[in-house]
Design a protein around this motif. Structure first.
Motif, PDB file in Angstrom:
ATOM      1  N   UNK A  65      -3.683 -14.946   0.114  1.00  0.00           N
ATOM      2  CA  UNK A  65      -3.112 -14.180   1.217  1.00  0.00           C
ATOM      3  C   UNK A  65      -1.602 -14.081   1.086  1.00  0.00           C
ATOM      4  N   UNK A  66      -0.964 -15.179   0.715  1.00  0.00           N
ATOM      5  CA  UNK A  66       0.487 -15.156   0.494  1.00  0.00           C
ATOM      6  C   UNK A  66       0.827 -14.246  -0.682  1.00  0.00           C
ATOM      7  N   UNK A  67       0.050 -14.365  -1.757  1.00  0.00           N
ATOM      8  CA  UNK A  67       0.288 -13.539  -2.948  1.00  0.00           C
ATOM      9  C   UNK A  67       0.152 -12.058  -2.609  1.00  0.00           C
ATOM     10  N   UNK A  68      -0.865 -11.722  -1.835  1.00  0.00           N
ATOM     11  CA  UNK A  68      -1.090 -10.335  -1.444  1.00  0.00           C
ATOM     12  C   UNK A  68       0.054  -9.821  -0.572  1.00  0.00           C
ATOM     13  N   UNK A  69       0.498 -10.645   0.343  1.00  0.00           N
ATOM     14  CA  UNK A  69       1.613 -10.255   1.212  1.00  0.00           C
ATOM     15  C   UNK A  69       2.870  -9.969   0.395  1.00  0.00           C
ATOM     16  N   UNK A  70       3.173 -10.850  -0.547  1.00  0.00           N
ATOM     17  CA  UNK A  70       4.348 -10.640  -1.405  1.00  0.00           C
ATOM     18  C   UNK A  70       4.161  -9.400  -2.288  1.00  0.00           C
ATOM     19  N   UNK A  71       2.955  -9.194  -2.782  1.00  0.00           N
ATOM     20  CA  UNK A  71       2.686  -8.023  -3.622  1.00  0.00           C
ATOM     21  C   UNK A  71       2.862  -6.741  -2.811  1.00  0.00           C
ATOM     22  N   UNK A  72       2.360  -6.736  -1.580  1.00  0.00           N
ATOM     23  CA  UNK A  72       2.512  -5.559  -0.745  1.00  0.00           C
ATOM     24  C   UNK A  72       3.995  -5.294  -0.458  1.00  0.00           C
ATOM     25  N   UNK A  73       4.744  -6.342  -0.195  1.00  0.00           N
ATOM     26  CA  UNK A  73       6.175  -6.187   0.068  1.00  0.00           C
ATOM     27  C   UNK A  73       6.875  -5.593  -1.163  1.00  0.00           C
ATOM     28  N   UNK A  74       6.562  -6.108  -2.335  1.00  0.00           N
ATOM     29  CA  UNK A  74       7.171  -5.575  -3.559  1.00  0.00           C
ATOM     30  C   UNK A  74       6.727  -4.133  -3.819  1.00  0.00           C
ATOM     31  N   UNK A  75       5.495  -3.823  -3.466  1.00  0.00           N
ATOM     32  CA  UNK A  75       5.018  -2.449  -3.609  1.00  0.00           C
ATOM     33  C   UNK A  75       5.844  -1.517  -2.725  1.00  0.00           C
ATOM     34  N   UNK A  76       6.028  -1.893  -1.464  1.00  0.00           N
ATOM     35  CA  UNK A  76       6.837  -1.072  -0.558  1.00  0.00           C
ATOM     36  C   UNK A  76       8.259  -0.909  -1.079  1.00  0.00           C
ATOM     37  N   UNK A  77       8.817  -1.989  -1.607  1.00  0.00           N
ATOM     38  CA  UNK A  77      10.178  -1.922  -2.137  1.00  0.00           C
ATOM     39  C   UNK A  77      10.261  -1.048  -3.382  1.00  0.00           C
ATOM     40  N   UNK A  78       9.165  -0.965  -4.131  1.00  0.00           N
ATOM     41  CA  UNK A  78       9.200  -0.182  -5.366  1.00  0.00           C
ATOM     42  C   UNK A  78       9.005   1.309  -5.122  1.00  0.00           C
ATOM     43  N   UNK A  79       8.610   1.678  -3.910  1.00  0.00           N
ATOM     44  CA  UNK A  79       8.501   3.091  -3.588  1.00  0.00           C
ATOM     45  C   UNK A  79       9.891   3.707  -3.543  1.00  0.00           C
ATOM     46  N   UNK A  80      10.022   4.858  -4.116  1.00  0.00           N
ATOM     47  CA  UNK A  80      11.286   5.582  -4.076  1.00  0.00           C
ATOM     48  C   UNK A  80      11.524   6.021  -2.632  1.00  0.00           C
ATOM     49  N   UNK A  81      12.673   5.688  -2.040  1.00  0.00           N
ATOM     50  CA  UNK A  81      12.914   6.049  -0.639  1.00  0.00           C
ATOM     51  C   UNK A  81      12.885   7.552  -0.398  1.00  0.00           C
ATOM     52  N   UNK A  82      13.029   8.342  -1.430  1.00  0.00           N
ATOM     53  CA  UNK A  82      12.971   9.795  -1.263  1.00  0.00           C
ATOM     54  C   UNK A  82      11.535  10.278  -1.136  1.00  0.00           C
ATOM     55  N   UNK A  83      10.566   9.456  -1.529  1.00  0.00           N
ATOM     56  CA  UNK A  83       9.170   9.839  -1.418  1.00  0.00           C
ATOM     57  C   UNK A  83       8.726   9.696   0.028  1.00  0.00           C
ATOM     58  N   UNK A  84       7.884  10.617   0.475  1.00  0.00           N
ATOM     59  CA  UNK A  84       7.439  10.581   1.856  1.00  0.00           C
ATOM     60  C   UNK A  84       6.024  10.024   1.961  1.00  0.00           C
ATOM     61  N   UNK A  85       5.754   9.012   1.184  1.00  0.00           N
ATOM     62  CA  UNK A  85       4.433   8.387   1.237  1.00  0.00           C
ATOM     63  C   UNK A  85       4.405   7.390   2.385  1.00  0.00           C
TER      64      UNK A  85
END
Length: 177
Positions: free
Chosen positions: A146-166
């Protein structure tokens, strides 16, 4: 003396495979019917010594269960696709070009992650595993996963380009722990 197991299995296949395939074709397309038929006979081989003298009922039950497993898997993939791709900020209906751009943004973000982060996200989102099942796959405790998934999701959000409207909705799991 009993006949060679391979010869007996071949005889079983030759006498029942048309019925199994016909059953599956009533419920799915040709490609899936062929795939499921193969899986049915793989399972039959594994349980060959346990089969009744007239195993068609068992074979059709296995065919039905295997087909349902395929449909559930397809539904999980579809839900993940919906979670990642179809919801955009400020728009009620996105055109095909927007959907393509959103998918590309998500895939690009996934490629920026480590293999471990991708695996955690995909075990839950793509494969539809609960946290405890995913933890078992990765050889860790449910809490650690659960901790690993939470950190992975956070890194996924951070890796999204802020210009993308996903959309940045979290991956939803049926099980919280």
């Amino acid at each position: 003396m009993r006949a060679d197991p391979k010869a007996r299995f071949q005889a079983l296949y030759e006498s029942t495979s048309r019925n199994v395939y016909a059953y599956l074709r009533r419920h799915c397309d040709q490609d899936l019917a062929e795939t499921v038929t193969s899986e049915v006979y793989l399972k039959a081989w594994r349980h060959f010594d346990e089969l009744d003298a007239d195993p068609i009922g068992w074979l059709l039950a296995v065919a039905r269960t295997t087909l349902l497993d395929h449909y559930r898997s397809r539904a999980r993939r579809s839900r993940l696709t919906d979670d990642f791709f179809t919801v955009t900020r400020g728009r009620s209906q996105a055109g095909p070009e927007t959907t393509v751009l959103e998918r590309q943004a998500m895939l690009t973000a996934l490629t920026r992650l480590s293999e471990e982060d991708r695996e955690a996200l995909l075990l839950v989102g793509w494969d539809g595993l609960s946290h405890s099942s995913a933890a078992r796959v990765l050889g860790c405790s449910s809490h650690a996963f659960t901790k690993r998934l939470s950190r992975a999701w956070q890194r996924f959000e951070e890796s999204l380009d802020p210009r993308d409207e996903i959309s940045r909705r979290p991956i939803v799991s049926k099980e919280l722990s």
